[in-house]
Write a protein that holds these residues in place. Sequence first.
Motif, PDB file in Angstrom:
ATOM      1  N   THR A 195       4.069  14.043   1.579  1.00 24.16           N
ATOM      2  CA  THR A 195       4.244  13.153   2.721  1.00 24.16           C
ATOM      3  C   THR A 195       3.040  12.225   2.845  1.00 24.16           C
ATOM      4  O   THR A 195       1.895  12.669   2.787  1.00 24.16           O
ATOM      5  CB  THR A 195       4.409  13.966   4.019  1.00 24.16           C
ATOM      6  OG1 THR A 195       5.555  14.822   3.887  1.00 24.16           O
ATOM      7  CG2 THR A 195       4.605  13.054   5.212  1.00 24.16           C
ATOM      8  N   HIS A 196       3.316  10.946   3.028  1.00 22.50           N
ATOM      9  CA  HIS A 196       2.269   9.931   3.050  1.00 22.50           C
ATOM     10  C   HIS A 196       2.445   9.048   4.277  1.00 22.50           C
ATOM     11  O   HIS A 196       3.506   8.467   4.493  1.00 22.50           O
ATOM     12  CB  HIS A 196       2.340   9.064   1.786  1.00 22.50           C
ATOM     13  CG  HIS A 196       2.342   9.874   0.523  1.00 22.50           C
ATOM     14  ND1 HIS A 196       1.208  10.116  -0.200  1.00 22.50           N
ATOM     15  CD2 HIS A 196       3.355  10.508  -0.127  1.00 22.50           C
ATOM     16  CE1 HIS A 196       1.510  10.868  -1.253  1.00 22.50           C
ATOM     17  NE2 HIS A 196       2.803  11.115  -1.225  1.00 22.50           N
ATOM     18  N   TRP A 197       1.378   8.933   5.063  1.00 22.22           N
ATOM     19  CA  TRP A 197       1.399   8.082   6.256  1.00 22.22           C
ATOM     20  C   TRP A 197       0.544   6.863   5.969  1.00 22.22           C
ATOM     21  O   TRP A 197      -0.641   6.982   5.651  1.00 22.22           O
ATOM     22  CB  TRP A 197       0.828   8.835   7.443  1.00 22.22           C
ATOM     23  CG  TRP A 197       1.545   8.587   8.734  1.00 22.22           C
ATOM     24  CD1 TRP A 197       2.166   7.436   9.130  1.00 22.22           C
ATOM     25  CD2 TRP A 197       1.712   9.530   9.806  1.00 22.22           C
ATOM     26  NE1 TRP A 197       2.711   7.596  10.383  1.00 22.22           N
ATOM     27  CE2 TRP A 197       2.446   8.869  10.826  1.00 22.22           C
ATOM     28  CE3 TRP A 197       1.298  10.844  10.012  1.00 22.22           C
ATOM     29  CZ2 TRP A 197       2.784   9.486  12.026  1.00 22.22           C
ATOM     30  CZ3 TRP A 197       1.640  11.453  11.196  1.00 22.22           C
ATOM     31  CH2 TRP A 197       2.388  10.782  12.187  1.00 22.22           C
ATOM     32  N   GLU A 198       1.150   5.699   6.068  1.00 19.17           N
ATOM     33  CA  GLU A 198       0.446   4.455   5.765  1.00 19.17           C
ATOM     34  C   GLU A 198       0.041   3.746   7.049  1.00 19.17           C
ATOM     35  O   GLU A 198       0.853   3.532   7.949  1.00 19.17           O
ATOM     36  CB  GLU A 198       1.347   3.535   4.930  1.00 19.17           C
ATOM     37  CG  GLU A 198       0.970   2.052   4.944  1.00 19.17           C
ATOM     38  CD  GLU A 198      -0.370   1.730   4.315  1.00 19.17           C
ATOM     39  OE1 GLU A 198      -0.879   0.612   4.550  1.00 19.17           O
ATOM     40  OE2 GLU A 198      -0.920   2.580   3.590  1.00 19.17           O
ATOM     41  N   PHE A 199      -1.243   3.389   7.127  1.00 17.86           N
ATOM     42  CA  PHE A 199      -1.773   2.572   8.221  1.00 17.86           C
ATOM     43  C   PHE A 199      -2.538   1.439   7.583  1.00 17.86           C
ATOM     44  O   PHE A 199      -3.612   1.644   7.011  1.00 17.86           O
ATOM     45  CB  PHE A 199      -2.670   3.418   9.126  1.00 17.86           C
ATOM     46  CG  PHE A 199      -3.138   2.717  10.364  1.00 17.86           C
ATOM     47  CD1 PHE A 199      -2.237   2.130  11.243  1.00 17.86           C
ATOM     48  CD2 PHE A 199      -4.490   2.654  10.674  1.00 17.86           C
ATOM     49  CE1 PHE A 199      -2.662   1.495  12.400  1.00 17.86           C
ATOM     50  CE2 PHE A 199      -4.933   2.019  11.834  1.00 17.86           C
ATOM     51  CZ  PHE A 199      -4.019   1.434  12.698  1.00 17.86           C
ATOM     52  N   GLU A 223       0.828  -1.208   0.000  1.00 18.78           N
ATOM     53  CA  GLU A 223       0.000   0.000   0.000  1.00 18.78           C
ATOM     54  C   GLU A 223       0.862   1.257   0.000  1.00 18.78           C
ATOM     55  O   GLU A 223       0.546   2.231  -0.688  1.00 18.78           O
ATOM     56  CB  GLU A 223      -0.950  -0.013   1.195  1.00 18.78           C
ATOM     57  CG  GLU A 223      -2.051  -1.053   1.073  1.00 18.78           C
ATOM     58  CD  GLU A 223      -3.025  -1.048   2.236  1.00 18.78           C
ATOM     59  OE1 GLU A 223      -4.036  -1.779   2.166  1.00 18.78           O
ATOM     60  OE2 GLU A 223      -2.798  -0.313   3.223  1.00 18.78           O
ATOM     61  N   MET A 224       1.949   1.249   0.771  1.00 21.75           N
ATOM     62  CA  MET A 224       2.816   2.417   0.774  1.00 21.75           C
ATOM     63  C   MET A 224       3.449   2.644  -0.595  1.00 21.75           C
ATOM     64  O   MET A 224       3.411   3.752  -1.144  1.00 21.75           O
ATOM     65  CB  MET A 224       3.913   2.264   1.830  1.00 21.75           C
ATOM     66  CG  MET A 224       4.960   3.392   1.793  1.00 21.75           C
ATOM     67  SD  MET A 224       4.254   5.035   2.068  1.00 21.75           S
ATOM     68  CE  MET A 224       4.186   5.050   3.851  1.00 21.75           C
ATOM     69  N   LEU A 225       4.025   1.605  -1.157  1.00 27.03           N
ATOM     70  CA  LEU A 225       4.761   1.757  -2.409  1.00 27.03           C
ATOM     71  C   LEU A 225       3.867   2.090  -3.594  1.00 27.03           C
ATOM     72  O   LEU A 225       4.177   2.977  -4.396  1.00 27.03           O
ATOM     73  CB  LEU A 225       5.545   0.473  -2.711  1.00 27.03           C
ATOM     74  CG  LEU A 225       6.669   0.131  -1.732  1.00 27.03           C
ATOM     75  CD1 LEU A 225       7.218  -1.258  -2.038  1.00 27.03           C
ATOM     76  CD2 LEU A 225       7.783   1.172  -1.794  1.00 27.03           C
ATOM     77  N   PHE A 226       2.738   1.388  -3.699  1.00 27.26           N
ATOM     78  CA  PHE A 226       1.950   1.488  -4.923  1.00 27.26           C
ATOM     79  C   PHE A 226       0.679   2.325  -4.788  1.00 27.26           C
ATOM     80  O   PHE A 226       0.189   2.864  -5.776  1.00 27.26           O
ATOM     81  CB  PHE A 226       1.631   0.084  -5.443  1.00 27.26           C
ATOM     82  CG  PHE A 226       2.872  -0.725  -5.703  1.00 27.26           C
ATOM     83  CD1 PHE A 226       3.667  -0.446  -6.796  1.00 27.26           C
ATOM     84  CD2 PHE A 226       3.266  -1.732  -4.837  1.00 27.26           C
ATOM     85  CE1 PHE A 226       4.830  -1.168  -7.035  1.00 27.26           C
ATOM     86  CE2 PHE A 226       4.424  -2.467  -5.055  1.00 27.26           C
ATOM     87  CZ  PHE A 226       5.214  -2.182  -6.159  1.00 27.26           C
ATOM     88  N   ASP A 227       0.141   2.459  -3.570  1.00 30.31           N
ATOM     89  CA  ASP A 227      -1.058   3.281  -3.365  1.00 30.31           C
ATOM     90  C   ASP A 227      -0.712   4.683  -2.879  1.00 30.31           C
ATOM     91  O   ASP A 227      -1.393   5.648  -3.236  1.00 30.31           O
ATOM     92  CB  ASP A 227      -2.002   2.638  -2.345  1.00 30.31           C
ATOM     93  CG  ASP A 227      -2.595   1.330  -2.834  1.00 30.31           C
ATOM     94  OD1 ASP A 227      -2.458   1.036  -4.031  1.00 30.31           O
ATOM     95  OD2 ASP A 227      -3.181   0.607  -2.010  1.00 30.31           O
ATOM     96  N   ARG A 228       0.306   4.809  -2.018  1.00 26.88           N
ATOM     97  CA  ARG A 228       0.653   6.109  -1.436  1.00 26.88           C
ATOM     98  C   ARG A 228       1.770   6.814  -2.212  1.00 26.88           C
ATOM     99  O   ARG A 228       1.581   7.910  -2.708  1.00 26.88           O
ATOM    100  CB  ARG A 228       1.059   5.953   0.035  1.00 26.88           C
ATOM    101  CG  ARG A 228       0.197   5.009   0.848  1.00 26.88           C
ATOM    102  CD  ARG A 228      -1.218   5.500   1.096  1.00 26.88           C
ATOM    103  NE  ARG A 228      -1.952   4.482   1.857  1.00 26.88           N
ATOM    104  CZ  ARG A 228      -3.166   4.048   1.543  1.00 26.88           C
ATOM    105  NH1 ARG A 228      -3.808   4.559   0.509  1.00 26.88           N
ATOM    106  NH2 ARG A 228      -3.754   3.124   2.282  1.00 26.88           N
ATOM    107  N   LEU A 229       2.931   6.159  -2.303  1.00 26.32           N
ATOM    108  CA  LEU A 229       4.056   6.781  -2.998  1.00 26.32           C
ATOM    109  C   LEU A 229       3.940   6.697  -4.513  1.00 26.32           C
ATOM    110  O   LEU A 229       4.613   7.445  -5.224  1.00 26.32           O
ATOM    111  CB  LEU A 229       5.377   6.127  -2.563  1.00 26.32           C
ATOM    112  CG  LEU A 229       5.754   6.298  -1.082  1.00 26.32           C
ATOM    113  CD1 LEU A 229       7.073   5.584  -0.793  1.00 26.32           C
ATOM    114  CD2 LEU A 229       5.854   7.764  -0.712  1.00 26.32           C
TER     115      LEU A 229
END
Length: 337
Positions: free
Chosen positions: A265-269, A134-140
């Motif tokens: 800036t992206h915070w992943e939960f 999710e961080m790599l492909f949805d957020r960043l």
Amino acid sequence: MKAVGYTATGPIDRADALINFDAEKPTPTDRDLLVKIAAISVNPVDYKIRQLRAPEGDTPDILGWDAVGEVVAVGDAVETYKAGDTIWYAGAINRPGTNAEYHLVDERIVGHKPQSVSNAAAAALPLTTLTAYEMLFDRLCVTNSVPGAAPAVLIIGGSGGVGSIAIQLLRAKTDLTVIATASRPETQAWVQELGAHHVVTHSQPLAPQIDALGIGQPGYVFSTNHTGDYIEQIAELIAPQGRFGLIDDPEDLNIAPFKHKSISTHWEFMYTRSLFGTADISQQSAILNEVAELIDAGKVRSTATETLGTINAETLKQAHAILETGKAKGKLVLEGF
């Protein structure tokens, strides 16, 4: 059914920090699956909740979210899975956890377990896989390039559970250069084994080490721990208009140094989709099924590094204590009751 839980917040060295107890076996309704737990892994979120979230009422709270198990019954609205299926998942933070013989989970956040690895090896992966993916492909959005930046990702804390799978997902799904931080010889060897192109140490200033690689300023930085200690260094080394993501909980997060470079800036939960029942909640099922295929194709491997024994209060206390040192490599797993 057998279960492991806690009755009060506090340090792990207390005799009753985690206890064995008997709980009522749950019954599935709606879109829930009843799963007989075969293997679990332990994550930092487990001990953080044990330290901070007091149970309500007299019944112990059950921790644990990563799991592999067999579906033994289904709710009346279940569409995708059936009794006898072996599944893997990371659960939902607002529901009882997987440190129990039986567990209820929404079918939209589970996937079919990869067939080529053991239950314990698979149990190491769901939470960290979903977090990293999710961080790599949805957020960043690492598949969308940053203009003028080096096509590279810096992962701070590359040897931990999330960093270990993030390295592999980047190698399996992109052509980006992967730079990982690790400070000890054994963790440096670990991230190289997983596919990192370059390894730098977070015990020394990062910007000069990145500059010495001669590849330019990376477009993406993913911080998995101690983020508050690295903000100014990240601002120095990341490319203008780069993208920064974090998953930890720094006491002070001052991103003012990012302004002049317009760093997003992206915070992943990982629990956001299940906690809020988002419209795309089933994306987690799709991710787990995709990664299962990557594992079975030999493109991603388990990050399990140690099996501590069967699921009980003593082995779970041991796992929590190891994780609380902040020096764990890969994932700790437990198997069976």
